[in-house]
Design a protein around this motif. Structure first.
Motif, PDB file in Angstrom:
ATOM      1  N   UNK A 110       0.852  -1.102  -0.063  1.00  0.00           N
ATOM      2  CA  UNK A 110       0.072  -0.052   0.032  1.00  0.00           C
ATOM      3  C   UNK A 110       0.706   1.220   0.120  1.00  0.00           C
ATOM      4  N   UNK A 111       2.074   1.236   0.930  1.00  0.00           N
ATOM      5  CA  UNK A 111       2.847   2.218   0.887  1.00  0.00           C
ATOM      6  C   UNK A 111       3.514   2.429  -0.692  1.00  0.00           C
ATOM      7  N   UNK A 112       3.879   1.606  -1.275  1.00  0.00           N
ATOM      8  CA  UNK A 112       4.309   1.577  -2.592  1.00  0.00           C
ATOM      9  C   UNK A 112       3.668   2.207  -3.501  1.00  0.00           C
ATOM     10  N   UNK A 113       2.148   1.939  -3.603  1.00  0.00           N
ATOM     11  CA  UNK A 113       1.368   2.451  -4.637  1.00  0.00           C
ATOM     12  C   UNK A 113       0.609   3.888  -4.152  1.00  0.00           C
ATOM     13  N   UNK A 114       0.698   4.110  -2.813  1.00  0.00           N
ATOM     14  CA  UNK A 114      -0.021   5.201  -2.332  1.00  0.00           C
ATOM     15  C   UNK A 114       1.155   6.032  -1.336  1.00  0.00           C
ATOM     16  N   UNK A 115       2.103   6.378  -1.911  1.00  0.00           N
ATOM     17  CA  UNK A 115       3.255   6.929  -0.882  1.00  0.00           C
ATOM     18  C   UNK A 115       2.846   8.291  -0.285  1.00  0.00           C
ATOM     19  N   UNK A 116       1.902   8.960  -0.652  1.00  0.00           N
ATOM     20  CA  UNK A 116       1.719  10.349  -0.157  1.00  0.00           C
ATOM     21  C   UNK A 116       0.190   9.979   1.015  1.00  0.00           C
ATOM     22  N   UNK A 117      -0.123   8.622   1.106  1.00  0.00           N
ATOM     23  CA  UNK A 117      -1.217   8.415   2.282  1.00  0.00           C
ATOM     24  C   UNK A 117      -0.616   8.094   3.386  1.00  0.00           C
ATOM     25  N   UNK A 118      -0.888   8.783   4.680  1.00  0.00           N
ATOM     26  CA  UNK A 118       0.031   8.634   5.787  1.00  0.00           C
ATOM     27  C   UNK A 118      -0.615   7.439   6.426  1.00  0.00           C
ATOM     28  N   UNK A 119      -1.944   7.002   6.242  1.00  0.00           N
ATOM     29  CA  UNK A 119      -2.370   5.840   6.968  1.00  0.00           C
ATOM     30  C   UNK A 119      -1.622   4.449   6.827  1.00  0.00           C
ATOM     31  N   UNK A 120      -1.167   4.177   5.741  1.00  0.00           N
ATOM     32  CA  UNK A 120      -0.662   2.901   5.778  1.00  0.00           C
ATOM     33  C   UNK A 120       0.506   2.967   6.563  1.00  0.00           C
ATOM     34  N   UNK A 121       1.494   4.028   6.429  1.00  0.00           N
ATOM     35  CA  UNK A 121       2.403   3.915   7.145  1.00  0.00           C
ATOM     36  C   UNK A 121       2.322   3.985   8.776  1.00  0.00           C
ATOM     37  N   UNK A 122       1.102   4.710   9.065  1.00  0.00           N
ATOM     38  CA  UNK A 122       0.557   4.731  10.549  1.00  0.00           C
ATOM     39  C   UNK A 122       0.261   3.116  11.113  1.00  0.00           C
ATOM     40  N   UNK A 123      -0.574   2.893  10.337  1.00  0.00           N
ATOM     41  CA  UNK A 123      -0.881   1.200  10.683  1.00  0.00           C
ATOM     42  C   UNK A 123       0.518   0.126  10.693  1.00  0.00           C
ATOM     43  N   UNK A 124       1.391   0.374   9.447  1.00  0.00           N
ATOM     44  CA  UNK A 124       2.528  -0.470   9.543  1.00  0.00           C
ATOM     45  C   UNK A 124       3.395  -0.117  10.879  1.00  0.00           C
ATOM     46  N   UNK A 125       3.610   1.034  11.163  1.00  0.00           N
ATOM     47  CA  UNK A 125       4.429   1.297  12.410  1.00  0.00           C
ATOM     48  C   UNK A 125       3.875   0.981  13.486  1.00  0.00           C
ATOM     49  N   UNK A 126       2.573   1.174  13.755  1.00  0.00           N
ATOM     50  CA  UNK A 126       1.751   0.710  14.658  1.00  0.00           C
ATOM     51  C   UNK A 126       2.011  -0.817  15.046  1.00  0.00           C
ATOM     52  N   UNK A 127       1.983  -1.649  13.991  1.00  0.00           N
ATOM     53  CA  UNK A 127       2.089  -3.004  13.998  1.00  0.00           C
ATOM     54  C   UNK A 127       3.475  -3.482  14.712  1.00  0.00           C
ATOM     55  N   UNK A 128       4.520  -2.804  13.906  1.00  0.00           N
ATOM     56  CA  UNK A 128       6.002  -3.088  14.319  1.00  0.00           C
ATOM     57  C   UNK A 128       6.204  -2.962  16.011  1.00  0.00           C
ATOM     58  N   UNK A 129       5.475  -1.348  16.297  1.00  0.00           N
ATOM     59  CA  UNK A 129       5.845  -1.163  17.739  1.00  0.00           C
ATOM     60  C   UNK A 129       4.838  -1.968  18.674  1.00  0.00           C
ATOM     61  N   UNK A 130       3.455  -2.074  18.494  1.00  0.00           N
ATOM     62  CA  UNK A 130       2.661  -2.635  19.407  1.00  0.00           C
ATOM     63  C   UNK A 130       2.504  -4.281  19.383  1.00  0.00           C
ATOM     64  N   UNK A 131       2.832  -4.820  18.570  1.00  0.00           N
ATOM     65  CA  UNK A 131       2.588  -6.178  18.265  1.00  0.00           C
ATOM     66  C   UNK A 131       3.703  -6.993  18.001  1.00  0.00           C
ATOM     67  N   UNK A 132       4.830  -6.091  17.335  1.00  0.00           N
ATOM     68  CA  UNK A 132       6.138  -6.938  17.156  1.00  0.00           C
ATOM     69  C   UNK A 132       7.306  -6.355  18.199  1.00  0.00           C
ATOM     70  N   UNK A 133       7.098  -5.347  19.050  1.00  0.00           N
ATOM     71  CA  UNK A 133       8.007  -4.702  19.557  1.00  0.00           C
ATOM     72  C   UNK A 133       9.373  -4.335  19.163  1.00  0.00           C
ATOM     73  N   UNK A 134       9.159  -3.776  18.062  1.00  0.00           N
ATOM     74  CA  UNK A 134      10.027  -3.173  17.308  1.00  0.00           C
ATOM     75  C   UNK A 134      10.145  -1.574  17.061  1.00  0.00           C
TER      76      UNK A 134
END
Length: 311
Positions: A127-151
């Motif tokens: 989604x980020x690759x095809x929608x680079x100006x949409x902040x929401x995909x980055x928001x969800x991806x960053x949240x997953x790495x922090x909240x679920x994967x401890x990264x």
């Protein structure tokens, strides 16, 4: 000449109407409900779906999307449902990668296991690759790495480019700074926020960054008080009963206490009743990542499971 162009225009319009009618007829003949409950093996691989779509990739993507939305909806998703949903969304976003809703559907529903989260992350990266100006995909991806994967560090790297994207929430820069706290330390975090405050043209975002910089200053003072507290223990052989013990009595180690907030007077330093740490009464907590014990326990369990699978 005008008549010829008119005939060509009518012919093109007729072809368009015929194609639209065929697509509508195909949609009406599809029955996505009949596929519910089928195993993952009934979902084609994305490359097979693309070849068999015969140029109607968006239409086939819609069909699999209708199937996907009927998989979700319960309080919890069984592992086989999660696998089915991940496969369906992979097909949908491969056939029509410019869709938007499918990526966030995966982000919301694929969260029941580390494997599901990794599947959601692969979708969000697309989604980020095809929608680079949409902040929401980055928001969800960053949240997953922090909240679920401890990264936390990886989450910060993913979220940082989203801070300046259109529509990004004001708190995002402060969140990135907090996520970088473990790696860069307090001073690097303060420098990052100061640069954001300097460069932004949004006065509301600047106010948010300056507010967090005040909290960081309070954390600096709190850490200094903790050092003085350690010296007090060494001198007196006991801990302080109140923060004011650091500046009074024969065992005092400071001439005066710093303010409990750089902007607002009237607040005091106190010992947190749960942790015993020195905190400002303005915040009632220290400047760090705060994770609920339930979520921390789940993250620890996932790490143990992932380590076991790797072994």
């Amino acid at each position: 000449m005008t008549a010829v162009l008119g005939r060509r225009g009518l012919a093109r319009l007729a072809c368009f109407v015929a194609a639209a009618s065929l697509a509508a007829a195909a949609h009406s003949r599809m029955d996505p409900a009949s596929r519910i409950g089928l195993a993952v093996s009934f979902v084609p691989r994305p490359e097979q779906a693309r070849i068999s779509s015969l140029g109607f990739a968006a239409l086939v993507a819609d069909f699999h999307w209708l199937h996907a939305v009927q998989v979700v909806g319960g309080e919890a998703m069984a592992p086989e449902q999660a696998e089915l949903l991940a496969r369906l969304l992979d097909v949908v976003t491969t056939l029509d990668p410019w869709v938007e809703h499918a990526y966030r559907c995966g982000a919301v529903w694929l969260t029941e296991s580390p494997g599901s989260v990794h599947a959601a992350n692969r979708l969000l990266e697309r989604g980020i690759a095809y929608h680079p100006l949409d902040w929401r995909n980055r928001h969800y991806l960053g949240f997953n790495h922090f909240f679920y994967l401890s990264e936390e560090e990886k989450a910060a790297d993913i979220l940082a480019p989203a801070v300046s994207l259109p529509g990004a929430p004001r708190y995002l820069g402060a969140l990135v700074a907090r996520l970088r706290l473990r790696k860069g330390g307090l001073e690097a975090t303060a420098t990052f926020l100061a640069e954001l405050a300097r460069d932004t043209t949004d006065e509301y975002k600047r106010a948010e960054y300056l507010k967090v910089l005040d909290e960081i200053q309070v954390e600096r003072w709190a850490r200094g008080l903790e050092k003085a507290r350690a010296e007090y223990r060494q001198r007196s052989g006991r801990d302080v009963a109140a923060v004011e013990d650091l500046v009074r009595g024969p065992q005092r180690v400071l001439a005066e206490l710093p303010p409990a907030h750089p902007q607002f007077p009237g607040f005091a330093w106190q010992l947190d009743p749960e942790s015993g740490r020195i905190v400002s009464s303005f915040y009632g907590r220290r400047y760090e990542l705060h994770i609920h014990p339930f979520d921390r326990a789940r993250r620890d369990e996932w790490r143990r499971r992932a380590a076991g699978e790797s072994a």
